[in-house]
Scaffold this motif. Structure first.
Motif, PDB file in Angstrom:
ATOM      1  N   ALA A 135      -4.325   6.340   4.179  1.00 59.25           N
ATOM      2  CA  ALA A 135      -5.065   7.368   3.434  1.00 59.25           C
ATOM      3  C   ALA A 135      -4.976   8.709   4.161  1.00 59.25           C
ATOM      4  O   ALA A 135      -4.772   9.767   3.540  1.00 59.25           O
ATOM      5  CB  ALA A 135      -6.526   6.938   3.261  1.00 59.25           C
TER       6      ALA A 135
ATOM      7  N   ALA B 198      -5.178   0.651   6.045  1.00 61.72           N
ATOM      8  CA  ALA B 198      -5.543   1.346   4.802  1.00 61.72           C
ATOM      9  C   ALA B 198      -6.062   2.741   5.120  1.00 61.72           C
ATOM     10  O   ALA B 198      -5.687   3.733   4.476  1.00 61.72           O
ATOM     11  CB  ALA B 198      -6.597   0.534   4.043  1.00 61.72           C
ATOM     12  N   ARG B 199      -6.893   2.845   6.138  1.00 63.09           N
ATOM     13  CA  ARG B 199      -7.453   4.136   6.539  1.00 63.09           C
ATOM     14  C   ARG B 199      -6.349   5.078   7.043  1.00 63.09           C
ATOM     15  O   ARG B 199      -6.302   6.259   6.667  1.00 63.09           O
ATOM     16  CB  ARG B 199      -8.497   3.900   7.636  1.00 63.09           C
ATOM     17  CG  ARG B 199      -9.113   5.135   8.230  1.00 63.09           C
ATOM     18  CD  ARG B 199     -10.180   5.723   7.316  1.00 63.09           C
ATOM     19  NE  ARG B 199     -10.586   7.054   7.812  1.00 63.09           N
ATOM     20  CZ  ARG B 199     -10.640   8.144   7.077  1.00 63.09           C
ATOM     21  NH1 ARG B 199     -10.341   8.110   5.787  1.00 63.09           N
ATOM     22  NH2 ARG B 199     -11.012   9.293   7.596  1.00 63.09           N
TER      23      ARG B 199
ATOM     24  N   ARG C 106       0.813  -1.206   0.000  1.00 65.76           N
ATOM     25  CA  ARG C 106       0.000   0.000   0.000  1.00 65.76           C
ATOM     26  C   ARG C 106       0.857   1.271   0.000  1.00 65.76           C
ATOM     27  O   ARG C 106       0.550   2.240  -0.679  1.00 65.76           O
ATOM     28  CB  ARG C 106      -0.937  -0.032   1.217  1.00 65.76           C
ATOM     29  CG  ARG C 106      -1.987   1.053   1.254  1.00 65.76           C
ATOM     30  CD  ARG C 106      -2.860   1.112  -0.014  1.00 65.76           C
ATOM     31  NE  ARG C 106      -3.719  -0.024  -0.188  1.00 65.76           N
ATOM     32  CZ  ARG C 106      -5.017  -0.059   0.164  1.00 65.76           C
ATOM     33  NH1 ARG C 106      -5.601   1.000   0.672  1.00 65.76           N
ATOM     34  NH2 ARG C 106      -5.741  -1.158  -0.035  1.00 65.76           N
TER      35      ARG C 106
ATOM     36  N   ASN D 276      -1.682  10.216   3.726  1.00 64.57           N
ATOM     37  CA  ASN D 276      -1.598  10.812   2.394  1.00 64.57           C
ATOM     38  C   ASN D 276      -2.275  12.189   2.385  1.00 64.57           C
ATOM     39  O   ASN D 276      -1.734  13.158   1.844  1.00 64.57           O
ATOM     40  CB  ASN D 276      -2.242   9.884   1.371  1.00 64.57           C
ATOM     41  CG  ASN D 276      -1.864  10.252  -0.058  1.00 64.57           C
ATOM     42  OD1 ASN D 276      -0.799  10.839  -0.290  1.00 64.57           O
ATOM     43  ND2 ASN D 276      -2.739   9.937  -0.997  1.00 64.57           N
ATOM     44  N   GLN D 277      -3.445  12.275   3.001  1.00 64.94           N
ATOM     45  CA  GLN D 277      -4.112  13.588   3.144  1.00 64.94           C
ATOM     46  C   GLN D 277      -3.186  14.579   3.843  1.00 64.94           C
ATOM     47  O   GLN D 277      -3.090  15.740   3.442  1.00 64.94           O
ATOM     48  CB  GLN D 277      -5.383  13.464   3.993  1.00 64.94           C
ATOM     49  CG  GLN D 277      -6.584  12.888   3.281  1.00 64.94           C
ATOM     50  CD  GLN D 277      -7.796  12.859   4.219  1.00 64.94           C
ATOM     51  OE1 GLN D 277      -7.831  13.561   5.234  1.00 64.94           O
ATOM     52  NE2 GLN D 277      -8.786  12.042   3.874  1.00 64.94           N
TER      53      GLN D 277
ATOM     54  N   ILE E 192       0.719   4.103  -2.905  1.00 62.82           N
ATOM     55  CA  ILE E 192       0.243   5.462  -2.624  1.00 62.82           C
ATOM     56  C   ILE E 192       1.350   6.500  -2.646  1.00 62.82           C
ATOM     57  O   ILE E 192       1.164   7.608  -3.128  1.00 62.82           O
ATOM     58  CB  ILE E 192      -0.505   5.491  -1.269  1.00 62.82           C
ATOM     59  CG1 ILE E 192      -1.724   4.583  -1.358  1.00 62.82           C
ATOM     60  CG2 ILE E 192      -0.862   6.917  -0.858  1.00 62.82           C
ATOM     61  CD1 ILE E 192      -2.869   4.955  -0.490  1.00 62.82           C
TER      62      ILE E 192
END
Lengths: 495, 495
Positions: B486, B482-483, B410, B489-490, B414
């Motif tokens: 994410a 995964a959350r 992941r 990444n934000q 990403i």
């Protein structure tokens, strides 16, 4: 570069096979490591010993398997293992060889290993706690009767705290917030301390509290006054910082504060460690005049009071005296414990100290053991909240008082003028002056009859003999106490 | 000598009544101390303040009771209390007076109390462990998934151990014999250590093991080498002894032993602290060539190796590398823990060291916290014996390996070239070089989104920024990871 055939590894020679076979035979038990691991270990051991050398080629896996009497896959697994560990390198054109990046001749077999065993290790403290041997009468002051500990309630509370999983990770080095709140309430009610949960640090028994105060407060060369008859484990914690300890005499009213005042005039004191409530070991209660004088002295000379209030709850004549910390909180590091209230094995104590000392202590604690056992702390908080601890204290206070009275009566009856003592106003032991008997020999003779008592020497700063016995009455019921006293009498007559 | 009527205590004057009334009102809650205690406290406070003076007579109990609006018995109880504490003396002919043995003018009210708060307390270590705030994703390396801890089995074992009451008293500071035996068997099977239960000391997590080794081995001024990127809590324990720490660089193969060799030529090293199995924080595995060179160096220069093997069990590529302690036991103080295996909150670690260092450590341990929690130790011994721990390790190793693979995939997907890393061969975290993003700002932005990650600065000896992130994958399942990724990444895009 050596050729494959020029440098047969030892495993292919007769002696090599013999040695390997020996190693395999050694580890053929059901608990043994897998065969491939044993082979890898044997090869790497030969590398370490210099038998196999960097760059040297290994025989093929088939011949190794044949020599060792194992399946080829086992050998391949061993070689993969060794490759992973960096012992071997494999190149398509050249086969498998001992890595050339190994240090050449890492160890000549003749070099005697010199290790930590030869190191000049700094002298360890002379104090070492040992467990009580089973089957003994422990007339040791401060050992509570563990048969009454509410283990079922504690086990239930522990299961609930564990099941919440909230305290299985990293947490606050100052201790569980719930337990700190519970202890703060208890200390306010029973000792007149004005405090919130933020003023408390939960520790592993009073010993860790003492060790932390010492480490946060003291520097090598600091002078710390202590009671001339006192608690050696505390002295060891203070001394471990490099501080110099100076004994101050105690009498039947506790610490001789006049003597302390004279000392404070002569040398700059950094701290005084004392047990004012039930002086350890003499059980003397420090009265108000000396307490006030002490507080004034501490303020005048700016030394810290390290107050060890180890068995506050067990006071039989009226209410317990309020701690120094209730009168002069800004001068006192106050240490307490559940060791007498519940059980020493729980290792649950606390420390109340003014900031910034408290902050320094918390920071240091995180380096000592990072944090306490917050699961156990939550369980104990539940027992405190539910009143289980208070009920237990009430029950045990009654029991201990009865045992004290029984002990006093029986000792007077049996030993007459051999033992003279003041009836202790609290605690779990009495401090008796011994006349006409060598206390050290008496204590030894008693131990050989499985009755453990402590002679005065154990508490004296200079370790010299003192004509006193400390006789605990907390751990045994009256039938047992009667038996122990009878054995003590036999021991006396055997001398 | 003052006459009774000449020196009315303040309690009988209008202002005295007012003040006392105030004190009683203050404490009228259900949690308040009994009235008689409050009265005694008020009188003794006036003595301390110098309002009531030594030798001064008190009014009769009847008039006091009337003035205070309480039953006379309450006043009598208060007076008895004060007498017991030494504040009062009662003589048949002269009534009740303030004791003359009190120090005259113990405290002028104008003297500002100077206490511990003003003391020059030595600087506390800069490191303080804090708990993870609830509701956060903890991508912190080394935090296991606590949802899988076998709490029910542990609670049962704890209940049994508690019920036996055998470990509620004082015990062996080296730890429970049953747990030491269980750990010795485990270490022999999984790490190739040749040892018996007598070679082990059970500690409160690895932190206490490190602290004890440091305290037993080091003296002020000793030089200790450490990994230049490493574990700060260990450094703090070493530094607390007064030792001087010298960082040695690490690279993708772990500690640069050549650099250590150069250092050892220049200065007399007393010890090296290192994490050879999964270097903390980089997860690099120290290979056999460097290990052998290191052992040879330690022997040549006679320094100790303090080997911290904090997560030996979680190695995914083949078998774990054997510890240095298996190869050179005489040079190594070997430290391990159940924090990763079960839960950090249990605070269960161990130490293997050659005698006499081990004996010195046990003696010192008895001064630090006297002994461990032997009830918990017996419970854990039962879980070890029953194979519960081994099963848990197997289960978690599989889980963590999957999570590692998920995390690797992941992150690559990403973050592409922003993060570059070697896939860790073990452990619960990966160490990623960050390109084109300020790691400190990134970590802050992630924290504001409740994702905790550690930037390189936290691990660098000089506390300077390093372009690395340590990303833990142990504590969360794949959906959560995964959350968290994410959100990470934000956070990057928010900069």
């Amino acid at each position: 570069m050596p050729q494959k055939t020029d440098h047969k590894p030892r495993a292919r020679t007769g002696s090599g096979e013999a040695r390997w076979g020996h190693a395999l035979a050694l580890d053929a038990t059901p608990q043994a490591q897998p065969l491939y691991v044993q082979i890898a270990e044997a090869i790497s051991a030969d590398v370490r010993r210099g038998v196999l050398r960097p760059g040297q080629a290994l025989p093929g896996s088939r011949s190794l398997a044949r020599d060792l009497g194992v399946h080829r896959n086992t050998v391949l697994a061993a070689l993969r293992e060794l490759e992973k560990q960096g012992f071997l390198m494999t190149e398509p054109a050249r086969g498998t060889r001992i890595s050339e990046q190994l240090p050449v001749q890492p160890l000549a077999p003749s070099v005697r290993a010199r290790g930590l065993a030869d190191f000049p290790v700094p002298r360890a403290p002379s104090f070492r706690v040992m467990a009580t041997p089973p089957g003994h009468f422990t007339l040791l002051g401060g050992v509570p009767d563990l048969r009454h500990v509410p283990t079922a309630a504690l086990a239930r509370a522990y299961r609930r705290a564990l099941g919440r999983r909230a305290n299985l990770g990293y947490g606050d080095p100052a201790g569980s917030a719930a337990l700190r709140a519970g202890l703060a309430t208890m200390l306010a009610r029973t000792r007149g301390l004005a405090l919130t949960s933020d003023d408390l640090v939960v520790t592993r028994g009073s010993q860790m509290a003492l060790d932390l105060v010492a480490r946060a407060l003291l520097r090598p060369g600091d002078v710390v006054a202590v009671e001339g008859l006192g608690y050696r484990p505390a002295w060891e914690a203070l001394r471990a910082t490099g501080a110099q300890l100076v004994p101050v005499p105690v009498d039947e009213h506790g610490l001789q504060v006049d003597r302390l005042a004279a000392l404070a005039e002569r040398v700059p004191l950094r701290a005084l460690y004392l047990t004012p409530h039930h002086q350890y070991p003499s059980t003397a209660v420090l009265g108000a005049p000396r307490r006030l004088q002490l507080i004034a002295l501490a303020r005048q000379h700016r030394f810290a009071l390290i107050e060890d209030d180890y068995d506050h709850e067990f006071h039989y004549e009226g209410r317990p005296i309020l701690p120094l910390a209730a009168r002069a909180p800004e001068s006192v590091a106050y240490v307490g414990t559940l060791s007498k209230v519940l059980a020493p094995g729980l290792r649950l104590g606390w420390l109340v100290a003014p900031s910034p000392l408290r902050e320094a202590i918390i920071a240091r604690r995180s380096v000592v053991d990072r944090q306490g056992d917050l699961v156990l702390e939550e369980a104990l908080a539940e027992l405190l909240d539910e009143g289980e601890v208070a009920r237990h204290v009430l029950r045990m206070r009654g029991l201990y008082e009865q045992r004290r009275d029984f002990m006093v009566e029986r000792l007077r009856e049996i030993f007459g003028e051999t033992l003279s003592f003041t009836v202790p106003r609290g605690g779990m032991a009495l401090w008796a002056r011994v006349r006409g008997v060598d206390v050290d020999r008496w204590a030894e003779a008693a131990a050989s009859r499985k009755v453990l008592v402590q002679p005065g020497r154990l508490f004296s700063f200079d370790r010299r003999a003192r004509p006193f016995l400390r006789l605990g009455y907390g751990a045994h019921d009256e039938t047992e106490l009667a038996r122990a006293i009878a054995l003590l009498n036999q021991a006396r007559h055997s001398l």
